[in-house]
Design a protein around this motif. Structure first.
Motif, PDB file in Angstrom:
ATOM      1  N   UNK A 259      11.720  -4.956  -9.347  1.00  0.00           N
ATOM      2  CA  UNK A 259      10.632  -5.377 -10.230  1.00  0.00           C
ATOM      3  C   UNK A 259       9.387  -5.545  -9.375  1.00  0.00           C
ATOM      4  N   UNK A 260       8.610  -4.476  -9.270  1.00  0.00           N
ATOM      5  CA  UNK A 260       7.369  -4.556  -8.513  1.00  0.00           C
ATOM      6  C   UNK A 260       7.594  -4.630  -7.015  1.00  0.00           C
ATOM      7  N   UNK A 261       6.472  -4.814  -6.300  1.00  0.00           N
ATOM      8  CA  UNK A 261       6.502  -4.904  -4.849  1.00  0.00           C
ATOM      9  C   UNK A 261       6.044  -6.262  -4.367  1.00  0.00           C
ATOM     10  N   UNK A 262       5.625  -6.352  -3.116  1.00  0.00           N
ATOM     11  CA  UNK A 262       5.218  -7.644  -2.562  1.00  0.00           C
ATOM     12  C   UNK A 262       4.106  -8.336  -3.339  1.00  0.00           C
ATOM     13  N   UNK A 263       3.134  -7.591  -3.828  1.00  0.00           N
ATOM     14  CA  UNK A 263       2.042  -8.225  -4.578  1.00  0.00           C
ATOM     15  C   UNK A 263       2.555  -8.833  -5.876  1.00  0.00           C
ATOM     16  N   UNK A 264       3.426  -8.119  -6.560  1.00  0.00           N
ATOM     17  CA  UNK A 264       3.990  -8.648  -7.803  1.00  0.00           C
ATOM     18  C   UNK A 264       4.767  -9.933  -7.528  1.00  0.00           C
ATOM     19  N   UNK A 265       5.542  -9.934  -6.453  1.00  0.00           N
ATOM     20  CA  UNK A 265       6.320 -11.115  -6.094  1.00  0.00           C
ATOM     21  C   UNK A 265       5.406 -12.303  -5.819  1.00  0.00           C
ATOM     22  N   UNK A 266       4.355 -12.056  -5.041  1.00  0.00           N
ATOM     23  CA  UNK A 266       3.423 -13.129  -4.688  1.00  0.00           C
ATOM     24  C   UNK A 266       2.707 -13.668  -5.925  1.00  0.00           C
TER      25      UNK A 266
ATOM     26  N   UNK B  76       0.827  -1.203   0.000  1.00  0.00           N
ATOM     27  CA  UNK B  76       0.000   0.000   0.000  1.00  0.00           C
ATOM     28  C   UNK B  76       0.866   1.260   0.000  1.00  0.00           C
ATOM     29  N   UNK B  77       1.972   1.224   0.724  1.00  0.00           N
ATOM     30  CA  UNK B  77       2.881   2.367   0.729  1.00  0.00           C
ATOM     31  C   UNK B  77       3.506   2.558  -0.646  1.00  0.00           C
ATOM     32  N   UNK B  78       3.870   1.463  -1.291  1.00  0.00           N
ATOM     33  CA  UNK B  78       4.440   1.535  -2.633  1.00  0.00           C
ATOM     34  C   UNK B  78       3.440   2.151  -3.609  1.00  0.00           C
ATOM     35  N   UNK B  79       2.191   1.789  -3.487  1.00  0.00           N
ATOM     36  CA  UNK B  79       1.149   2.356  -4.349  1.00  0.00           C
ATOM     37  C   UNK B  79       1.091   3.869  -4.163  1.00  0.00           C
ATOM     38  N   UNK B  80       1.281   4.341  -2.919  1.00  0.00           N
ATOM     39  CA  UNK B  80       1.162   5.777  -2.650  1.00  0.00           C
ATOM     40  C   UNK B  80       2.385   6.552  -3.131  1.00  0.00           C
ATOM     41  N   UNK B  81       3.583   6.008  -2.957  1.00  0.00           N
ATOM     42  CA  UNK B  81       4.779   6.760  -3.362  1.00  0.00           C
ATOM     43  C   UNK B  81       5.052   6.624  -4.850  1.00  0.00           C
ATOM     44  N   UNK B  82       4.448   5.615  -5.477  1.00  0.00           N
ATOM     45  CA  UNK B  82       4.649   5.399  -6.902  1.00  0.00           C
ATOM     46  C   UNK B  82       5.385   4.102  -7.163  1.00  0.00           C
ATOM     47  N   UNK B  83       4.799   3.262  -7.996  1.00  0.00           N
ATOM     48  CA  UNK B  83       5.355   1.922  -8.223  1.00  0.00           C
ATOM     49  C   UNK B  83       6.767   1.949  -8.792  1.00  0.00           C
ATOM     50  N   UNK B  84       7.095   2.973  -9.560  1.00  0.00           N
ATOM     51  CA  UNK B  84       8.398   3.022 -10.223  1.00  0.00           C
ATOM     52  C   UNK B  84       9.467   3.748  -9.413  1.00  0.00           C
ATOM     53  N   UNK B  85       9.072   4.412  -8.317  1.00  0.00           N
ATOM     54  CA  UNK B  85      10.023   5.294  -7.638  1.00  0.00           C
ATOM     55  C   UNK B  85      11.183   4.560  -6.965  1.00  0.00           C
TER      56      UNK B  85
END
Length: 300
Positions: free
Chosen positions: A135-142, A110-119
């Motif tokens: 490459x992405x965050x926890x959701x992408x990994x899962x 959720x924090x990644x979504x707020x600061x920007x996925x690419x940042x």
């Protein structure tokens, strides 16, 4: 015996395949064992995430008190908010705290979504972390883990994973540095050194990132190797068969040492205290060697 050789022997006793980089933040002296090998970093990427969050807060781009509703659809499993039975509301800065203190994947996503996925990837490039790829965050990994074994959800994955051979597991993208978020031990200690030298953003942003790292609750890896008077700020990462941690140990005399350790085992379990304690011994061995080799002061 050279400290590098002793560290290799510590890993070989288990055995595990281990890499390590330790650096004196004051003068750059180092201990390196496979420090330039590309490795999966898993949740260690959250250091970049909270640093970017802290930078955006200090730049006035984000209000840290902004409220976020964590719903059932957001939960990714694991610690913290991920294990809540009901919807909860908390601030962005508390999401950052949960992401670092208990490695809360839902909070991090959720924090990644707020600061920007690419940042985080852009930040890594800005800081000269040339071997670091995000490459992405926890959701992408899962989701990549589910897709690689043909599971539709966490319950199906939990049923399928134990039936896989070691070879099948090794082909999953999450275990292959070229296909997932990865870096090198040297890149990670460079990131930590920048944060501790106030060179990864404004002094206030770097201080905020350091403070968040000091809240980590897990202590069986780096921290277990040092006495209570040595302050440790760190972040773990764990996947089946992969144990890792990066952090800074701060001595009462003001000396500071950045560490990054990665251990890979044939055992696909995530609970292996012997591996954690081997990592702590390796960390202490490296730091003791750096402290024993402090250059003598110049005399007139």
């Amino acid at each position: 015996m050279a400290p590098e050789q002793r560290i290799q022997e510590i890993f070989a006793e288990l055995p595990v395949r281990g890499t390590l980089h330790a650096v004196d933040i004051a003068d750059g002296r180092e201990i390196a064992v496979g420090a330039d090998e590309q490795v999966v970093i898993a949740s260690i990427f959250k250091i970049l995430l909270v640093l970017e969050f802290s930078r955006q807060v200090e730049a006035g781009q984000i209000d840290p008190t902004e409220r976020v509703l964590v719903r059932a659809a957001d939960r990714l499993g694991g610690w913290g908010t991920a294990g809540c039975a009901d919807d909860i509301e908390l601030s962005l800065r508390d999401l950052a705290l949960f992401a670092m203190s208990v490695s809360d994947n839902t909070a991090a996503d959720l924090l990644l979504h707020r600061v920007g996925r690419d940042t985080p990837a852009l930040l890594a490039a800005e800081l000269g972390l040339d071997r670091t790829r995000v490459i992405g965050g926890p959701r992408h990994l899962l989701e990549s883990m589910f897709a690689d074994v043909g599971a539709r959800d966490a319950s199906e994955f939990a049923a399928i994973f134990p039936t896989l051979t070691r070879e099948q597991v090794s082909r999953m993208r999450v275990f292959r540095p070229e296909h997932t978020t990865s870096s090198t031990a040297r890149d990670i200690t460079h990131l930590l050194s920048l944060i501790w030298r106030d060179a990864a953003g404004s002094p206030a942003a770097c201080a905020a990132a350091r403070n968040l790292m000091r809240h980590q609750m897990f202590w069986t890896r780096i921290a277990a190797g040092f006495p209570d008077e040595v302050r440790v700020a760190s972040k773990t990462g764990t996947l089946p068969g992969l144990h890792m941690e990066a952090g800074v140990v701060e001595y009462p005399d003001g000396a500071r040492y950045a560490l990054a350790l990665f251990a890979r085992t044939e055992d696909l379990g995530s609970r292996n205290i012997a591996v954690d304690l081997a990592m702590s011994r390796a960390a202490r061995t490296a730091v003791d060697a750096l402290r024993a080799e402090v250059p003598a002061p110049l005399t007139a």
